[in-house]
Design a protein around this motif. Structure first.
Motif, PDB file in Angstrom:
ATOM      1  N   TYR A 194       2.612  -4.230  16.464  1.00 21.62           N
ATOM      2  CA  TYR A 194       2.649  -3.133  15.502  1.00 21.62           C
ATOM      3  C   TYR A 194       1.459  -2.197  15.688  1.00 21.62           C
ATOM      4  O   TYR A 194       1.584  -0.985  15.569  1.00 21.62           O
ATOM      5  CB  TYR A 194       2.675  -3.681  14.073  1.00 21.62           C
ATOM      6  CG  TYR A 194       2.547  -2.597  13.039  1.00 21.62           C
ATOM      7  CD1 TYR A 194       3.514  -1.597  12.949  1.00 21.62           C
ATOM      8  CD2 TYR A 194       1.455  -2.546  12.190  1.00 21.62           C
ATOM      9  CE1 TYR A 194       3.395  -0.574  12.029  1.00 21.62           C
ATOM     10  CE2 TYR A 194       1.326  -1.527  11.256  1.00 21.62           C
ATOM     11  CZ  TYR A 194       2.299  -0.538  11.179  1.00 21.62           C
ATOM     12  OH  TYR A 194       2.172   0.468  10.272  1.00 21.62           O
ATOM     13  N   LEU A 195       0.309  -2.798  16.017  1.00 20.77           N
ATOM     14  CA  LEU A 195      -0.895  -1.973  16.184  1.00 20.77           C
ATOM     15  C   LEU A 195      -0.904  -1.203  17.493  1.00 20.77           C
ATOM     16  O   LEU A 195      -1.807  -0.422  17.743  1.00 20.77           O
ATOM     17  CB  LEU A 195      -2.144  -2.852  16.100  1.00 20.77           C
ATOM     18  CG  LEU A 195      -2.448  -3.403  14.698  1.00 20.77           C
ATOM     19  CD1 LEU A 195      -3.671  -4.307  14.737  1.00 20.77           C
ATOM     20  CD2 LEU A 195      -2.681  -2.253  13.725  1.00 20.77           C
ATOM     21  N   GLY A 196       0.062  -1.447  18.337  1.00 25.28           N
ATOM     22  CA  GLY A 196       0.179  -0.615  19.517  1.00 25.28           C
ATOM     23  C   GLY A 196      -0.036  -1.328  20.840  1.00 25.28           C
ATOM     24  O   GLY A 196       0.078  -0.715  21.896  1.00 25.28           O
ATOM     25  N   LEU A 197      -0.355  -2.609  20.818  1.00 26.17           N
ATOM     26  CA  LEU A 197      -0.426  -3.316  22.092  1.00 26.17           C
ATOM     27  C   LEU A 197       0.996  -3.548  22.596  1.00 26.17           C
ATOM     28  O   LEU A 197       1.893  -3.805  21.816  1.00 26.17           O
ATOM     29  CB  LEU A 197      -1.121  -4.670  21.915  1.00 26.17           C
ATOM     30  CG  LEU A 197      -2.614  -4.627  21.627  1.00 26.17           C
ATOM     31  CD1 LEU A 197      -3.189  -6.035  21.682  1.00 26.17           C
ATOM     32  CD2 LEU A 197      -3.324  -3.751  22.636  1.00 26.17           C
TER      33      LEU A 197
ATOM     34  N   GLY B 192       5.676   4.936  -3.689  1.00 21.61           N
ATOM     35  CA  GLY B 192       6.596   5.075  -2.565  1.00 21.61           C
ATOM     36  C   GLY B 192       6.694   3.782  -1.778  1.00 21.61           C
ATOM     37  O   GLY B 192       5.811   2.930  -1.849  1.00 21.61           O
ATOM     38  N   SER B 193       7.782   3.637  -1.049  1.00 21.44           N
ATOM     39  CA  SER B 193       7.960   2.389  -0.331  1.00 21.44           C
ATOM     40  C   SER B 193       7.072   2.348   0.914  1.00 21.44           C
ATOM     41  O   SER B 193       6.659   3.372   1.446  1.00 21.44           O
ATOM     42  CB  SER B 193       9.424   2.209   0.046  1.00 21.44           C
ATOM     43  OG  SER B 193       9.738   3.091   1.091  1.00 21.44           O
ATOM     44  N   VAL B 194       6.795   1.137   1.318  1.00 19.73           N
ATOM     45  CA  VAL B 194       5.915   0.908   2.455  1.00 19.73           C
ATOM     46  C   VAL B 194       6.769   0.395   3.600  1.00 19.73           C
ATOM     47  O   VAL B 194       7.457  -0.603   3.455  1.00 19.73           O
ATOM     48  CB  VAL B 194       4.859  -0.152   2.081  1.00 19.73           C
ATOM     49  CG1 VAL B 194       4.169  -0.701   3.316  1.00 19.73           C
ATOM     50  CG2 VAL B 194       3.853   0.433   1.101  1.00 19.73           C
ATOM     51  N   ASP B 195       6.751   1.105   4.711  1.00 22.89           N
ATOM     52  CA  ASP B 195       7.387   0.543   5.894  1.00 22.89           C
ATOM     53  C   ASP B 195       6.526   0.832   7.102  1.00 22.89           C
ATOM     54  O   ASP B 195       5.476   1.472   6.993  1.00 22.89           O
ATOM     55  CB  ASP B 195       8.816   1.068   6.050  1.00 22.89           C
ATOM     56  CG  ASP B 195       8.843   2.576   6.069  1.00 22.89           C
ATOM     57  OD1 ASP B 195       8.020   3.175   6.791  1.00 22.89           O
ATOM     58  OD2 ASP B 195       9.663   3.163   5.340  1.00 22.89           O
ATOM     59  N   ALA B 196       6.987   0.345   8.252  1.00 22.82           N
ATOM     60  CA  ALA B 196       6.152   0.409   9.444  1.00 22.82           C
ATOM     61  C   ALA B 196       5.700   1.840   9.742  1.00 22.82           C
ATOM     62  O   ALA B 196       4.595   2.059  10.234  1.00 22.82           O
ATOM     63  CB  ALA B 196       6.908  -0.172  10.634  1.00 22.82           C
ATOM     64  N   ASP B 197       6.532   2.826   9.403  1.00 20.69           N
ATOM     65  CA  ASP B 197       6.215   4.195   9.785  1.00 20.69           C
ATOM     66  C   ASP B 197       5.378   4.948   8.770  1.00 20.69           C
ATOM     67  O   ASP B 197       4.827   6.004   9.076  1.00 20.69           O
ATOM     68  CB  ASP B 197       7.513   4.986  10.016  1.00 20.69           C
ATOM     69  CG  ASP B 197       8.343   4.352  11.118  1.00 20.69           C
ATOM     70  OD1 ASP B 197       7.745   3.876  12.102  1.00 20.69           O
ATOM     71  OD2 ASP B 197       9.575   4.325  10.982  1.00 20.69           O
ATOM     72  N   SER B 198       5.305   4.413   7.553  1.00 19.78           N
ATOM     73  CA  SER B 198       4.632   5.192   6.513  1.00 19.78           C
ATOM     74  C   SER B 198       3.211   4.702   6.269  1.00 19.78           C
ATOM     75  O   SER B 198       2.598   5.035   5.265  1.00 19.78           O
ATOM     76  CB  SER B 198       5.435   5.136   5.211  1.00 19.78           C
ATOM     77  OG  SER B 198       5.464   3.820   4.710  1.00 19.78           O
ATOM     78  N   VAL B 199       2.699   3.920   7.187  1.00 16.97           N
ATOM     79  CA  VAL B 199       1.361   3.356   6.985  1.00 16.97           C
ATOM     80  C   VAL B 199       0.548   3.527   8.252  1.00 16.97           C
ATOM     81  O   VAL B 199       1.076   3.423   9.353  1.00 16.97           O
ATOM     82  CB  VAL B 199       1.470   1.848   6.662  1.00 16.97           C
ATOM     83  CG1 VAL B 199       0.103   1.197   6.645  1.00 16.97           C
ATOM     84  CG2 VAL B 199       2.178   1.646   5.335  1.00 16.97           C
ATOM     85  N   SER B 200      -0.741   3.827   8.086  1.00 20.74           N
ATOM     86  CA  SER B 200      -1.613   3.703   9.249  1.00 20.74           C
ATOM     87  C   SER B 200      -2.712   2.706   8.941  1.00 20.74           C
ATOM     88  O   SER B 200      -3.093   2.510   7.795  1.00 20.74           O
ATOM     89  CB  SER B 200      -2.176   5.058   9.671  1.00 20.74           C
ATOM     90  OG  SER B 200      -2.622   5.763   8.545  1.00 20.74           O
ATOM     91  N   VAL B 201      -3.171   2.066   9.974  1.00 19.64           N
ATOM     92  CA  VAL B 201      -4.132   0.986   9.830  1.00 19.64           C
ATOM     93  C   VAL B 201      -5.476   1.451  10.365  1.00 19.64           C
ATOM     94  O   VAL B 201      -5.549   1.979  11.474  1.00 19.64           O
ATOM     95  CB  VAL B 201      -3.660  -0.249  10.626  1.00 19.64           C
ATOM     96  CG1 VAL B 201      -4.631  -1.399  10.430  1.00 19.64           C
ATOM     97  CG2 VAL B 201      -2.258  -0.642  10.214  1.00 19.64           C
ATOM     98  N   LEU B 202      -6.508   1.306   9.556  1.00 20.61           N
ATOM     99  CA  LEU B 202      -7.855   1.672   9.996  1.00 20.61           C
ATOM    100  C   LEU B 202      -8.739   0.436   9.948  1.00 20.61           C
ATOM    101  O   LEU B 202      -8.514  -0.458   9.148  1.00 20.61           O
ATOM    102  CB  LEU B 202      -8.450   2.720   9.044  1.00 20.61           C
ATOM    103  CG  LEU B 202      -7.672   4.017   8.891  1.00 20.61           C
ATOM    104  CD1 LEU B 202      -8.389   4.930   7.896  1.00 20.61           C
ATOM    105  CD2 LEU B 202      -7.537   4.694  10.248  1.00 20.61           C
ATOM    106  N   PRO B 203      -9.789   0.429  10.775  1.00 21.36           N
ATOM    107  CA  PRO B 203     -10.730  -0.681  10.682  1.00 21.36           C
ATOM    108  C   PRO B 203     -11.400  -0.670   9.313  1.00 21.36           C
ATOM    109  O   PRO B 203     -11.756   0.385   8.799  1.00 21.36           O
ATOM    110  CB  PRO B 203     -11.751  -0.395  11.771  1.00 21.36           C
ATOM    111  CG  PRO B 203     -11.244   0.753  12.550  1.00 21.36           C
ATOM    112  CD  PRO B 203     -10.111   1.383  11.822  1.00 21.36           C
TER     113      PRO B 203
END
Lengths: 161, 161
Positions: free
Chosen positions: B31-34, A131-142
Motif C-alpha cells: 500500500y505504501l508503494g513498494l 467521510g469514508s476512508v479508503d485506500a485512495d482517500s488517505v495519505s500516510v506521513l511519517p
DNA sequence: CTCTTAAGTTCAGAATCCGTACTCACTGTG
DNA sequence: CACAGTGAGTACGGATTCTGAACTTAAGAG
C-alpha cells in the motif's frame, strides 16, 4: 516475544496480538460471551495445549484478563479487557471484508445490529469530516515515532509514491 | 490451505488472509508503494523464501497480483488488487488500535491524512446512523450462512450473552 | 569474460504447532 | 472412605513452518 513486537510500526504491534493463528477467533468467542477454558477449546477445536498458550499471550498483551470466579477449587474465566473490547470494531471491519470478498456458502454467518436498531456493515470513517476512508482517500506521513528500522524504512525514507 | 478457510466465519476467512505472520506487513508495504520482491525482503527483513510463499498465498487469495513490468529478462512486481485495497481501511483500524494501546516509544510512527485535509485516526461507524461502533453498541445475530461447525457453535446456539 | 541486478529456489537446522495423554485439586455420590 | 467426574491446565513427541545462507537463471554493463 516475537520479532514483530520490536518493530516501530503500530500495525506490527496489532499484528502481534491479532495475527497469530487462533487469536482473532479467541477474541471473537470471548466477545460473543464464552469465558471458560473448556468452552473455548470445544468451540474452536483448538488443542488445549495451544489454547492455554494463546490465552497466556493475550493476557500478557493486555487484551484478556483471567478472573477467578470460584475458590475451592479455584476456577478461572477469561474476559476481554478495555483494550480487548476496543479491538472488537477492528475485528468487525475484518469480518465485513470477509463478507464482501470471501462469503462462505449460504451467505454471511453473522449479522451485526447497531444500537440504532438496524443491521449494518461497519464502515471506516474520518472523525473530522465523517467521510469514508479508503485506500485512495488517505495519505500516510511519517509520524513523531518514525524511526528507520526493519519494517519502517519505507516510512522513514522519502516517498516516491 | 489452512483449516481456517473451512470455518463458516468471515473473521476466519479474513484471518486466513491477514493473520498469517508477515502478511499484514506485506500488505502495508504494498500500500505504501513498494512493489518489488527485493525491496519487500529488504524492508521487512523477512527471509526470501517465506516472502515468496506469502506473496503466492496472497495472490491465490486474490488480494495481490503479480504484474510483468519488463520482458527480457522477465521481471515482476506486486500490486494490491481491488480486494487488497479494500482491506486497507481494516489495517488502518488495527494501526489505530496499536497507536492507542501499544504506542512505540516516541509516538505513532505514522500519521494518516484524510482527503478532507486533516490528520485523523480512523473510526468505525454504522452507515445508517453514523454513530460509532464499539463492543457495547452492537449485537451479533446468526446470519443466513450460520451453520454449526468448528468456530461457529456459539453463533448457531442461542445467546445467553 | 567478469560483475551486478532481479527474482526467486534449495537446503539444513531451529523453532513452533498441534494432538494425545496425563496431572492436579477438588466435589458430589454411595 | 473409595470412586467417578469436572475444570484447568502440563508433558511429550511427531509434523509443520521459519530462518538464513548459498545457489540459479537470465540478462545488461564495463
Amino acid at each position: 516475544m516475537n520479532r514483530f513486537a520490536e518493530m516501530h510500526c503500530s500495525i506490527a504491534q496489532a499484528a502481534g496480538v491479532v495475527a497469530e493463528p487462533w487469536s482473532p477467533l479467541i477474541l471473537r468467542d470471548l466477545y460473543l460471551g464464552l469465558r471458560r477454558f473448556d468452552d473455548l477449546a470445544r468451540d474452536l477445536g483448538i488443542s488445549r495445549n495451544l489454547l492455554a498458550q494463546r490465552l497466556g499471550r493475550l493476557t500478557a498483551a493486555g487484551v484478556v484478563e483471567k478472573v477467578v470466579y470460584q475458590e475451592r477449587p479455584v476456577r478461572h474465566e477469561y474476559h476481554l479487557t478495555e483494550a480487548g473490547r476496543d479491538i472488537v470494531p477492528a475485528l468487525m471491519t475484518l469480518m465485513a471484508w470477509g463478507d464482501r470478498w470471501a462469503t462462505p456458502p449460504g451467505g454471511p454467518p453473522a449479522l451485526l445490529v447497531h444500537s440504532c436498531g438496524r443491521p449494518f456493515s461497519p464502515v471506516v470513517t474520518c472523525p473530522h469530516c465523517g467521510g469514508s476512508v479508503d485506500a485512495d482517500s488517505v495519505s500516510v506521513l511519517p509520524g513523531p515515532g518514525a524511526a528507520p528500522g526493519p519494517g519502517t524504512w519505507v516510512l522513514a525514507g522519502a516517498q516516491e509514491v
